[in-house]
Design an enzyme around this catalytic site. Sequence first.
Site: not given
Lengths: 345, 345, 345, 345
Positions: B154-156
Amino acid sequence: MSNRVRAVVAGATGYSGRDLIKYLLNHPQMELVGAFASRSGEITPLTTIHPQLTGLTKLNCQPFDEAAIAKLDAQVIFLGTPNEFSHEVTPALLESGATVVDLSGAFRLKDAALYTKYYGFEHTRPDLLAKAVYGLTEFVRAELPGAKLIANPGCYPTTVIVPMKPLLDAGMIDRSQTIISDSKSGVTGAGKSPTATTHFVEVSESFKSYNVFKHRHTPEIAQALGIENSPTALIFTPHLLPINRGILSTIYARLNTGVTRADVLNVWQKTFEASPFVRVFAESQLPEIKFVANTPYCDIGCAVDDATGQLIVVSAEDNLLKGAASQALQNANLAFGFDEGAGLR
Amino acid sequence: MSNRVRAVVAGATGYSGRDLIKYLLNHPQMELVGAFASRSGEITPLTTIHPQLTGLTKLNCQPFDEAAIAKLDAQVIFLGTPNEFSHEVTPALLESGATVVDLSGAFRLKDAALYTKYYGFEHTRPDLLAKAVYGLTEFVRAELPGAKLIANPGCYPTTVIVPMKPLLDAGMIDRSQTIISDSKSGVTGAGKSPTATTHFVEVSESFKSYNVFKHRHTPEIAQALGIENSPTALIFTPHLLPINRGILSTIYARLNTGVTRADVLNVWQKTFEASPFVRVFAESQLPEIKFVANTPYCDIGCAVDDATGQLIVVSAEDNLLKGAASQALQNANLAFGFDEGAGLR
Amino acid sequence: MSNRVRAVVAGATGYSGRDLIKYLLNHPQMELVGAFASRSGEITPLTTIHPQLTGLTKLNCQPFDEAAIAKLDAQVIFLGTPNEFSHEVTPALLESGATVVDLSGAFRLKDAALYTKYYGFEHTRPDLLAKAVYGLTEFVRAELPGAKLIANPGCYPTTVIVPMKPLLDAGMIDRSQTIISDSKSGVTGAGKSPTATTHFVEVSESFKSYNVFKHRHTPEIAQALGIENSPTALIFTPHLLPINRGILSTIYARLNTGVTRADVLNVWQKTFEASPFVRVFAESQLPEIKFVANTPYCDIGCAVDDATGQLIVVSAEDNLLKGAASQALQNANLAFGFDEGAGLR
Amino acid sequence: MSNRVRAVVAGATGYSGRDLIKYLLNHPQMELVGAFASRSGEITPLTTIHPQLTGLTKLNCQPFDEAAIAKLDAQVIFLGTPNEFSHEVTPALLESGATVVDLSGAFRLKDAALYTKYYGFEHTRPDLLAKAVYGLTEFVRAELPGAKLIANPGCYPTTVIVPMKPLLDAGMIDRSQTIISDSKSGVTGAGKSPTATTHFVEVSESFKSYNVFKHRHTPEIAQALGIENSPTALIFTPHLLPINRGILSTIYARLNTGVTRADVLNVWQKTFEASPFVRVFAESQLPEIKFVANTPYCDIGCAVDDATGQLIVVSAEDNLLKGAASQALQNANLAFGFDEGAGLR
């Protein structure tokens, strides 16, 4: 009109000064009689400096000059000036008998030694630090009537103190855990001077932290919350948002065992039930900057993880209004016995 | 050209899909042979969907169809599709023999039960969860060659895992204290569908937190850091920035006694010395979003309060690149034995 | 690497300089051997000035100094310097034998008298004005090989000349009517110096015209279009957009009787069929800034009102790339006999 | 309070509706008694729809229902509803005796046939088109007292008509030349519905034209200026700015021989000397959007090229205020005999 309170704004070229002027031009019980800039510079129409004011005022902005201010017979003087400048000019202004509402940090801290560390100058008037009312309006209404020197709170501190002070005072917060305020501000908070930090291209489509562990609002918050004696009690991290106005703080703390979200909301609602400019968000919606931009409110809300007692508070305000100009007027209104919200609707 | 790896992008209408396509169109060892959208819809030139690509490709974007993909004889299939969609189609795609790099969350978590709680659907392939390589490239280079199912992070999570995993692995972090990641993302992270949340007027000049205590990236971060078993080990709070691209995370943790900023930097520099896409900020400058926007880097830096051992990490990436498309290519490159940075300069 | 063309960038602290450096660091046939700022200042790592370049270069940025440049034995010198500075230093740089690509306006106008009027300084080298190739690449490919002084076009002029010159040359435009270019630019066009005009708060959530009837790009456009002799032939009005990068021009002209939209598109497609960096939008979609930001393209499209012959052209580019750095490289590439697009993909 | 004018807002969920509500909640002579949305939907607190209004009102927003409105005994009904919806419901609302101020385009054009062409529906009430007062307040003050149906002007047209009508009426404009308004609007002008056009990522860092030669405000402007009979008299090109609020129009026209900038300013100053919400910029400063955002003003200024008689007018307003809500209140105030600025300071 002649029996309205005569008001002067110094620091009239800045953003807070401009917003104070806007309020004062519509205030039913105050009259803007003078606007001043820094010591140098020329007499310039306010509308040239702030074309937004076109059609609203014919006043000029003058170079700062104590004698010129004295002639205006001002009853209240708002200082939207730099810290050291406020520190320098306030004593003489007070001697004129006027009430001074200082929007800088020059009289906010009780411990003069902190000025050397955080502000880079030596404070020469600890007596005035002792006398100054720290004007987080909602907590000092009893001290404001007749106050002569009001230290208007910092923009960031307001967003932390409003929600956290009632909870700490109520004994709901686990003081063994660090309170962390991860705070984000729009660019008006950096002032009107063009710098590398305020250049559009450096800010737009970006985001950054700054002054990590070093921001001068840290001791101000700690003092107001009564946690200034513990080095692990508070972390405050400011960030720069690519927007004009508004601060949002995300505040992390641990609740004492058994304290629930309902308890937090209950304390807030009781504390602020007679406070027209604090709005408690009691449903699932949390505060956002767009709800407070261009308004005099501080909005507060929270989420709690029941399993761990972790509290996350979200608070928001317009940094130029509740974080500066509108809170200054709340304070001045109460100092002169007016309705707290006069001129602010 | 015929001996380049044949690549397909599904979810080609989204932002991550578009950026993957841009990379693939310039990749020296891969060839984009097909682009697919969701199951319904019409065949449309990619340049109609993404006019940015005008002059760069004549390919059409087709409705998703397993048979059509099979005909293309793809060796690598990138899925920039919704979670449930990836969950549904991946098994059949794997049977074709292709390598699947899934940019959704469908195969990131090892514990299938978490899908019910955080993703709202029941995961039916725990066997694939066990086999999938969690593709935070810098930590799994040994597992990638020949990998058939890569769950792209995921990006975060990427912004938290990159800086924190080496420090936890090195035993530098006080595990009795909660790690807090206060993270802020641009709007591309919310996807291309027009919603109330992505409306310009709701985002611009504002800022908000969302999914407080509830975001599905929380268990993903905890799993990667090996702290998933303690409910107080991690708090992750996402916020929405009024920018297009980029994530900045401000991460709070306590260092074990005696650990210094130099130690932290030293661990990072050793861990990432052969990592072309992690940049350690070793001077006073901390990462900012503008340094990483439109680049494949994750930047990491930190400040430490020596008196208390408090660590503040600041990390930043482009959520569509190191947080999605470029990391997917790092992973695919290593899966096929290419240079990790092929196509990414 | 030693037989690559040795390139120097002066004005390396600015936005165009930075983007030139990014290109040069990836250029297969050029090598960045030096970076220079203004005459004063200290030697500073490029990565300190532009943290975006972290990990990409170890070069320092030096104070401008002709002797230091001479030692580098540069074959091409890119000047991203102020107009008067370029005017001053170019003659000596040319004597060193290097090719100078000047991104300022110092050598764009053929009529030296216009410098007094529009640039505020007296031009002392009309001989160089006569020799300089005005580097709107698409129209001067034959003149570029071996060119020694290339005056890189202005950002705004490129968006007007690319679409309008072919139509004027083809005799399609009614010359009795004023051509109006209502042009809008992002803030990088105003340079990196912090000023009241580039302050975030003055730009964000606003929009304004500036230099109405007075912008120095007016004579540059008129000269390139061959309409400099008629005072009513051209109006050019620049505006400031609250974005970082990109220009969009909306251009109003009247077509001669019988000329249709198809004719316009046809001329454009023929003119630019071998031009990799001009994209003709031949369908209903018109150019938008987001299609060209961070790319080396100039996009052009149009609408025509058949009843009146009114033409509206919409063109767009990234002002720092096709409006500055990438066009400079197109020109340098052709000057040295390389592929026009080398280093630009 | 009971003798204040009873006001209803339909279309209360939109941006114009919200801003009308804000004004009405502070209006000394009007009382907001009801708020309505579209026909479907549920009863919802206004503060849920617009959290900005928290603490200011307890009113619910109801599904639109003529019977429910009738019960409220409203004296003025503001319609911030879609064009066809206003067209449908206005006749019955008028029969109730209430004054209708319609902010849509449903009753702005006198020629019913234009609705088929520009609005895509057949207008069935040419009688009401004839009766409706086109409420560009500054030009119809004599017609407003007692008016029953007021067609509130479009946002773009207000910025063109305010400056140009006085000049055309005074015979100063060369009617043989096309008047071109190159106009730019913030995103609130596109409404609150999430669409591809209003997605943050599609708007931010971009800029585009739209509806070139086709926008429905073209015939509205032409009608108000009395130039609707010439196909070459007017070109109006709208563009989308990446900002929330505000329109700036750059208007090109040719002055008749001998007419000077002073003449233009003189006509404006005479026309608007008793107009509190039009500000003439008579010095070199031209209007900018930031001067009018969040205010009820239309600012106008100009530059003239003496050699050619070319006039460039720059006008600006807040599209939601002078372009919608505040002008609606100017009109309603005059319809009921109140001060034009009541509730607007």
